[in-house]
Write an enzyme that holds these catalytic residues in place. Sequence first.
Site, PDB file in Angstrom:
ATOM      1  N   VAL A   1       0.840  -1.205   0.000  1.00  0.00           N
ATOM      2  CA  VAL A   1       0.000   0.000   0.000  1.00  0.00           C
ATOM      3  C   VAL A   1       0.876   1.257   0.000  1.00  0.00           C
ATOM      4  O   VAL A   1       0.586   2.233  -0.697  1.00  0.00           O
ATOM      5  CB  VAL A   1      -0.967   0.010   1.210  1.00  0.00           C
ATOM      6  CG1 VAL A   1      -1.779   1.309   1.246  1.00  0.00           C
ATOM      7  CG2 VAL A   1      -1.894  -1.198   1.169  1.00  0.00           C
ATOM      8  N   CYS A   2       1.960   1.214   0.741  1.00  0.00           N
ATOM      9  CA  CYS A   2       2.824   2.389   0.933  1.00  0.00           C
ATOM     10  C   CYS A   2       3.301   3.036  -0.374  1.00  0.00           C
ATOM     11  O   CYS A   2       3.184   4.250  -0.528  1.00  0.00           O
ATOM     12  CB  CYS A   2       4.009   2.047   1.821  1.00  0.00           C
ATOM     13  SG  CYS A   2       3.533   1.461   3.464  1.00  0.00           S
ATOM     14  N   PRO A   3       3.822   2.256  -1.335  1.00  0.00           N
ATOM     15  CA  PRO A   3       4.302   2.927  -2.548  1.00  0.00           C
ATOM     16  C   PRO A   3       3.182   3.572  -3.363  1.00  0.00           C
ATOM     17  O   PRO A   3       3.434   4.553  -4.057  1.00  0.00           O
ATOM     18  CB  PRO A   3       5.002   1.816  -3.332  1.00  0.00           C
ATOM     19  CG  PRO A   3       4.451   0.549  -2.803  1.00  0.00           C
ATOM     20  CD  PRO A   3       4.102   0.824  -1.363  1.00  0.00           C
TER      21      PRO A   3
ATOM     22  N   GLU B   1       0.703   5.237  -2.092  1.00  0.00           N
ATOM     23  CA  GLU B   1       0.515   6.549  -1.451  1.00  0.00           C
ATOM     24  C   GLU B   1       1.667   7.493  -1.770  1.00  0.00           C
ATOM     25  O   GLU B   1       1.455   8.654  -2.102  1.00  0.00           O
ATOM     26  CB  GLU B   1       0.426   6.391   0.063  1.00  0.00           C
ATOM     27  CG  GLU B   1      -0.776   5.645   0.553  1.00  0.00           C
ATOM     28  CD  GLU B   1      -0.785   5.579   2.057  1.00  0.00           C
ATOM     29  OE1 GLU B   1      -1.759   6.078   2.643  1.00  0.00           O
ATOM     30  OE2 GLU B   1       0.178   5.063   2.655  1.00  0.00           O
ATOM     31  N   ILE B   2       2.888   6.983  -1.641  1.00  0.00           N
ATOM     32  CA  ILE B   2       4.067   7.813  -1.875  1.00  0.00           C
ATOM     33  C   ILE B   2       4.072   8.322  -3.312  1.00  0.00           C
ATOM     34  O   ILE B   2       4.329   9.501  -3.564  1.00  0.00           O
ATOM     35  CB  ILE B   2       5.352   7.023  -1.546  1.00  0.00           C
ATOM     36  CG1 ILE B   2       5.373   6.686  -0.048  1.00  0.00           C
ATOM     37  CG2 ILE B   2       6.591   7.814  -1.938  1.00  0.00           C
ATOM     38  CD1 ILE B   2       6.407   5.635   0.338  1.00  0.00           C
TER      39      ILE B   2
END
Length: 184
Positions: free
Chosen positions: A56-58, A60-61
């Site tokens: 999920v993190c990438p 958002e980034i």
Amino acid sequence: MKNVILSVGSAFPEFKKTAVVSIEKGKEFYELSSEELKSSGKWMVMFWWPKDFTFVCPTEIAEFNKHAQDFTDRDAILIGASTDSEFVHAAWRRDHEDLRGLQFPMLADTSKSLATELGILEVNEKVAYRATYIVDPEGIVRWVSLYDLSVGRNVKEVLRVLDALQTDELCPCNWNKGEATLAV
């Protein structure tokens, strides 16, 4: 033991941390401090993610990066952060196609001291929740958003709230930049 999340009206904690600002050899790292940010006279938007090299993190980034100029246009400094080290951040940026061209620093809070002061560490894994802070030029927290580890946030909502805060007026529900504010 429950976290006490630093909230609206509080002074954002002082910090001095290493950030990844480039993938160019010899220019990867920069020492970023709250003092430097405060002296800029700009707003700060700091968003946190749980772990590098995840799923999920990438997303958002990369979405924050797509809107990096929107934050700059609003006189705001955008900073991404997690409790991973600067070396892990640098490796992830080099490894992940969507992260190579980031236009904002990736702050490394390896001691977890800033995440602890903010009250955003998940109790079991001791990683940061998906937290977003909007801080005014005087260093005061004006908005906090906190998501569970499994749910990505909405970058356009962060921009909408920043716009509303910068009007210094009353903004109704679902207000967007350019719309009328409320007259008192």
